[in-house]
Motif scaffolding. Structure first.
Motif, PDB file in Angstrom:
ATOM      1  N   SER A  67       6.005  24.042   4.988  1.00  0.00           N
ATOM      2  CA  SER A  67       5.712  25.428   4.636  1.00  0.00           C
ATOM      3  C   SER A  67       6.285  25.733   3.250  1.00  0.00           C
ATOM      4  N   ALA A  68       5.766  26.776   2.632  1.00  0.00           N
ATOM      5  CA  ALA A  68       6.288  27.201   1.328  1.00  0.00           C
ATOM      6  C   ALA A  68       7.773  27.544   1.434  1.00  0.00           C
ATOM      7  N   GLN A  69       8.170  28.141   2.545  1.00  0.00           N
ATOM      8  CA  GLN A  69       9.570  28.499   2.766  1.00  0.00           C
ATOM      9  C   GLN A  69      10.444  27.232   2.830  1.00  0.00           C
ATOM     10  N   SER A  70       9.991  26.217   3.550  1.00  0.00           N
ATOM     11  CA  SER A  70      10.746  24.963   3.638  1.00  0.00           C
ATOM     12  C   SER A  70      10.832  24.283   2.278  1.00  0.00           C
ATOM     13  N   GLN A  71       9.715  24.264   1.545  1.00  0.00           N
ATOM     14  CA  GLN A  71       9.711  23.633   0.222  1.00  0.00           C
ATOM     15  C   GLN A  71      10.664  24.329  -0.747  1.00  0.00           C
ATOM     16  N   ALA A  72      10.795  25.649  -0.629  1.00  0.00           N
ATOM     17  CA  ALA A  72      11.684  26.404  -1.514  1.00  0.00           C
ATOM     18  C   ALA A  72      13.155  26.195  -1.161  1.00  0.00           C
ATOM     19  N   ALA A  73      13.437  25.830   0.088  1.00  0.00           N
ATOM     20  CA  ALA A  73      14.825  25.724   0.543  1.00  0.00           C
ATOM     21  C   ALA A  73      15.351  24.297   0.613  1.00  0.00           C
ATOM     22  N   ILE A  74      14.446  23.322   0.851  1.00  0.00           N
ATOM     23  CA  ILE A  74      14.876  21.954   1.137  1.00  0.00           C
ATOM     24  C   ILE A  74      14.385  20.986   0.062  1.00  0.00           C
ATOM     25  N   GLY A  75      15.300  20.181  -0.434  1.00  0.00           N
ATOM     26  CA  GLY A  75      14.969  19.055  -1.303  1.00  0.00           C
ATOM     27  C   GLY A  75      15.344  17.778  -0.564  1.00  0.00           C
ATOM     28  N   TRP A  76      15.061  16.645  -1.172  1.00  0.00           N
ATOM     29  CA  TRP A  76      15.319  15.363  -0.502  1.00  0.00           C
ATOM     30  C   TRP A  76      15.967  14.387  -1.462  1.00  0.00           C
ATOM     31  N   ILE A  77      16.944  13.627  -0.950  1.00  0.00           N
ATOM     32  CA  ILE A  77      17.540  12.529  -1.711  1.00  0.00           C
ATOM     33  C   ILE A  77      17.470  11.265  -0.855  1.00  0.00           C
ATOM     34  N   VAL A  78      17.436  10.126  -1.520  1.00  0.00           N
ATOM     35  CA  VAL A  78      17.359   8.843  -0.824  1.00  0.00           C
ATOM     36  C   VAL A  78      18.762   8.350  -0.518  1.00  0.00           C
ATOM     37  N   LEU A  79      18.949   7.948   0.725  1.00  0.00           N
ATOM     38  CA  LEU A  79      20.183   7.321   1.148  1.00  0.00           C
ATOM     39  C   LEU A  79      20.050   5.799   1.092  1.00  0.00           C
ATOM     40  N   ARG A  80      18.847   5.292   1.424  1.00  0.00           N
ATOM     41  CA  ARG A  80      18.640   3.839   1.475  1.00  0.00           C
ATOM     42  C   ARG A  80      17.154   3.506   1.396  1.00  0.00           C
ATOM     43  N   HIS A  81      16.839   2.460   0.632  1.00  0.00           N
ATOM     44  CA  HIS A  81      15.490   1.870   0.592  1.00  0.00           C
ATOM     45  C   HIS A  81      15.567   0.439   1.105  1.00  0.00           C
ATOM     46  N   GLU A  82      14.599   0.063   1.920  1.00  0.00           N
ATOM     47  CA  GLU A  82      14.406  -1.332   2.314  1.00  0.00           C
ATOM     48  C   GLU A  82      12.941  -1.644   2.034  1.00  0.00           C
ATOM     49  N   ILE A  83      12.688  -2.647   1.207  1.00  0.00           N
ATOM     50  CA  ILE A  83      11.311  -2.974   0.841  1.00  0.00           C
ATOM     51  C   ILE A  83      11.074  -4.455   1.089  1.00  0.00           C
ATOM     52  N   ASP A  84      10.005  -4.756   1.809  1.00  0.00           N
ATOM     53  CA  ASP A  84       9.559  -6.135   2.002  1.00  0.00           C
ATOM     54  C   ASP A  84       8.290  -6.316   1.184  1.00  0.00           C
ATOM     55  N   TYR A  85       8.353  -7.238   0.242  1.00  0.00           N
ATOM     56  CA  TYR A  85       7.208  -7.528  -0.619  1.00  0.00           C
ATOM     57  C   TYR A  85       6.436  -8.689  -0.005  1.00  0.00           C
ATOM     58  N   LYS A  86       5.154  -8.485   0.236  1.00  0.00           N
ATOM     59  CA  LYS A  86       4.308  -9.507   0.857  1.00  0.00           C
ATOM     60  C   LYS A  86       3.471 -10.253  -0.182  1.00  0.00           C
ATOM     61  N   MET A  87       2.854  -9.489  -1.082  1.00  0.00           N
ATOM     62  CA  MET A  87       1.998 -10.045  -2.127  1.00  0.00           C
ATOM     63  C   MET A  87       2.094  -9.147  -3.353  1.00  0.00           C
ATOM     64  N   PRO A  88       1.903  -9.698  -4.549  1.00  0.00           N
ATOM     65  CA  PRO A  88       1.989  -8.853  -5.748  1.00  0.00           C
ATOM     66  C   PRO A  88       0.721  -8.040  -5.995  1.00  0.00           C
ATOM     67  N   ALA A  89       0.909  -6.886  -6.579  1.00  0.00           N
ATOM     68  CA  ALA A  89      -0.215  -6.098  -7.086  1.00  0.00           C
ATOM     69  C   ALA A  89      -0.411  -6.481  -8.546  1.00  0.00           C
ATOM     70  N   ALA A  90      -1.638  -6.339  -9.031  1.00  0.00           N
ATOM     71  CA  ALA A  90      -1.957  -6.779 -10.392  1.00  0.00           C
ATOM     72  C   ALA A  90      -2.811  -5.735 -11.111  1.00  0.00           C
ATOM     73  N   ALA A  91      -2.971  -5.945 -12.392  1.00  0.00           N
ATOM     74  CA  ALA A  91      -3.808  -5.063 -13.208  1.00  0.00           C
ATOM     75  C   ALA A  91      -5.197  -4.974 -12.598  1.00  0.00           C
ATOM     76  N   GLY A  92      -5.732  -3.757 -12.584  1.00  0.00           N
ATOM     77  CA  GLY A  92      -7.072  -3.543 -12.057  1.00  0.00           C
ATOM     78  C   GLY A  92      -7.121  -3.255 -10.569  1.00  0.00           C
ATOM     79  N   ASP A  93      -6.014  -3.429  -9.863  1.00  0.00           N
ATOM     80  CA  ASP A  93      -6.004  -3.158  -8.423  1.00  0.00           C
ATOM     81  C   ASP A  93      -6.069  -1.656  -8.152  1.00  0.00           C
ATOM     82  N   GLU A  94      -6.721  -1.325  -7.053  1.00  0.00           N
ATOM     83  CA  GLU A  94      -6.687   0.038  -6.531  1.00  0.00           C
ATOM     84  C   GLU A  94      -5.758  -0.001  -5.328  1.00  0.00           C
TER      85      GLU A  94
END
Length: 135
Positions: free
Chosen positions: A38-65
């Motif tokens: 809601s607009a009320q929630s967006q005006a009151a709440i922001g977000w920060i990252v505590l932790r990222h975990e990323i598993d890379y399977k295959m690379p993306a390349a130029a021209g990819d969508e």
């Protein structure tokens, strides 16, 4: 959310740099929040990252969508677990199914902490916000 691979996304190994994946994770999370909160929630709440975990399977390349898909898993009053899939569109479709013509490039799990926009400090979110986003 669909995004193109930009020339500036490519690194010395001639594929999308890992920092770009982080940007995409941030972008799709922000878009998801703005589309459902809601607009009320967006005006009151922001977000920060505590932790990222990323598993890379295959690379993306130029021209990819790229297709970015996100959803919230477990949500407590002070932490939201968010999942993100990053996929490459494959043309033509292999068997007519949309998911089948999207190649998985990466999966991520991020822990987000809600903050009070005014103070910048962690804040608890209502059960309404948790229910709206959590699976």
């Amino acid at each position: 959310m669909t995004v193109p691979v930009l020339p500036t996304d490519i690194d010395e190994q001639n594929h999308v740099n890992n920092a770009v994946y982080l940007r995409w994770i941030q972008d799709v999370a922000t878009a998801h929040w703005k589309s459902l909160a809601s607009a009320q929630s967006q005006a009151a709440i922001g977000w920060i990252v505590l932790r990222h975990e990323i598993d890379y399977k295959m690379p993306a390349a130029a021209g990819d969508e790229i297709l970015l898909r996100t959803w919230v898993g477990k949500a407590s009053r002070l932490k939201f677990e968010r999942f993100t899939e990053i996929r490459r569109k494959i043309d033509p479709p292999q068997d007519g199914f949309a998911v089948a013509n999207m190649q998985l490039l990466s999966q991520a799990r991020t822990l987000w902490v809600p903050i009070d926009i005014r103070t910048g400090k962690p804040t608890r979110v209502s059960s309404d916000v948790r229910t709206r986003f959590s699976t």
